[in-house]
Structures are given as C-alpha cells and as structure tokens.
Design a protein around this motif. Sequence first.
Motif, mmCIF file in Angstrom:
data_model
loop_
_atom_site.group_PDB
_atom_site.id
_atom_site.type_symbol
_atom_site.label_atom_id
_atom_site.label_comp_id
_atom_site.label_asym_id
_atom_site.label_seq_id
_atom_site.Cartn_x
_atom_site.Cartn_y
_atom_site.Cartn_z
ATOM 1 N N ALA A 151 41.394 -71.662 14.517
ATOM 2 C CA ALA A 151 42.481 -70.676 14.467
ATOM 3 C C ALA A 151 43.835 -71.345 14.243
ATOM 4 C CB ALA A 151 42.506 -69.861 15.762
ATOM 5 N N ALA A 152 43.911 -72.658 14.432
ATOM 6 C CA ALA A 152 45.172 -73.388 14.267
ATOM 7 C C ALA A 152 45.425 -73.803 12.816
ATOM 8 C CB ALA A 152 45.167 -74.635 15.149
ATOM 9 N N TRP A 153 44.399 -73.769 11.979
ATOM 10 C CA TRP A 153 44.543 -74.258 10.604
ATOM 11 C C TRP A 153 45.472 -73.358 9.806
ATOM 12 C CZ3 TRP A 153 43.410 -72.660 5.570
ATOM 13 C CH2 TRP A 153 43.462 -73.665 4.599
ATOM 14 N N GLN A 154 46.359 -73.976 9.070
ATOM 15 C CA GLN A 154 47.222 -73.264 8.126
ATOM 16 C C GLN A 154 47.129 -73.980 6.803
ATOM 17 O OE1 GLN A 154 51.180 -73.123 9.737
ATOM 18 N NE2 GLN A 154 50.693 -71.399 11.027
ATOM 19 N N LYS A 155 47.111 -73.207 5.749
ATOM 20 C CA LYS A 155 47.051 -73.821 4.417
ATOM 21 C C LYS A 155 48.269 -74.710 4.240
ATOM 22 C CE LYS A 155 46.382 -72.829 -0.416
ATOM 23 N NZ LYS A 155 46.139 -71.815 -1.411
ATOM 24 N N PRO A 156 48.060 -75.993 3.939
ATOM 25 C CA PRO A 156 49.191 -76.895 3.762
ATOM 26 C C PRO A 156 50.063 -76.484 2.586
ATOM 27 C CG PRO A 156 47.151 -78.124 4.016
ATOM 28 C CD PRO A 156 46.785 -76.682 3.851
ATOM 29 N N LEU A 157 51.375 -76.668 2.744
ATOM 30 C CA LEU A 157 52.305 -76.395 1.657
ATOM 31 C C LEU A 157 52.181 -77.518 0.648
ATOM 32 C CD1 LEU A 157 55.414 -75.362 3.752
ATOM 33 C CD2 LEU A 157 53.802 -73.853 2.588
ATOM 34 N N THR A 158 52.013 -77.176 -0.598
ATOM 35 C CA THR A 158 51.938 -78.203 -1.634
ATOM 36 C C THR A 158 53.295 -78.346 -2.274
ATOM 37 O OG1 THR A 158 51.182 -76.586 -3.254
ATOM 38 C CG2 THR A 158 49.480 -77.864 -2.116
ATOM 39 N N THR A 159 53.713 -79.567 -2.487
ATOM 40 C CA THR A 159 55.026 -79.830 -3.077
ATOM 41 C C THR A 159 54.885 -80.358 -4.494
ATOM 42 O OG1 THR A 159 54.991 -82.041 -2.118
ATOM 43 C CG2 THR A 159 56.098 -80.300 -0.841
ATOM 44 N N LYS A 160 53.726 -80.253 -5.070
ATOM 45 C CA LYS A 160 53.476 -80.768 -6.413
ATOM 46 C C LYS A 160 53.740 -79.732 -7.464
ATOM 47 C CE LYS A 160 50.109 -83.954 -4.667
ATOM 48 N NZ LYS A 160 48.784 -84.389 -4.581
#
Length: 160
Positions: A151-160
């Motif tokens: 439940a803690a997982w969040q889609k990582p923000l991509t900076t590419k």
Amino acid sequence: MDASKTASLFLATLVGCVVLSGCSDDVGKVSLGLFTTKDVIIDAKHDPKIPGVTCHISRIEANLDLADPSDMSISCRQTGPISQADLASIDMGKNGEVVFKESLSILFKSLKVRRIFDAENQTLLYLSYSTKETNGSHKHALSTVPLYGTAAWQKPLTTK
C-alpha cells in the motif's frame, strides 16, 4: 522467612526469568565448534517505524574472548503490511536514520542498522555497519525491501 514463602519467592523469580527470556530477539544460536567460545547469533529486529519489516541479523558472539565481532550479515523482508502512513514517519534524507543499535564488545564497538529510503526505486534500504574500523575497513552489509505490491508503493516520478 518460612519455607513456603521462600519457595513461593523462588518460583516467582524462576517464572519471571523464563518469561523475560522469551522476550529475547534471539532466533538462533550456532556454536562454531567444541573448542571455541564463539557462536553465531541470529536476531530478529522489527523496524520500530515500519512494523511490516523484519530484519534478521547474524553476528559473532565471542564469549570470554576479546575477538573482533565486526562481521555481520543482514537480511530484511516484508513480514506485514507497509502503508503510506508508515513511510510518512521516517527520515527521507540521504543519511536516513538509525533504527537499531547494539553494543558488540567492551572495546567501544557497536553494530548499527540505518534505514534509507530510495524514492526513485521505491525501496527501503537497511545498512548494517560496525562503528569501529577493523583492518582498515568498516564492516557493513546491505539488504533491501522493495515497496512494489504494498500500500506504500507509489509510481516513481520520471524525469526523463
């Protein structure tokens, strides 16, 4: 003191010792041989801020010996739910925070376990290390707990 009171006091003390010994974090103890006073101790430690993580730490316990107890190993796993609220309570800085600390010897050496959050990879890192240099090196070991599927997982923000 009469015999019945003495027996009752002895029994209460014995029960108290047995109950307290059950509170130990020791999971296992393996002798390194008949002619040594060294044992491998395996402890289970629960992260106080992320209760869904348990770390097993193996280390040498050198009874009656001044041997160097710096070598250790760590393995951390998800053993329960991990929530966003759990993550909100931890230090998110690059240095993380110490979650466990234990004295290893009378020579001012201790074992520390530090939790660091890798936000980009959504992973908790657990670094165990000795606080005193041994043979030119600080002994250390690393274990990771990925948050994917929790439940803690969040889609990582991509900076590419």
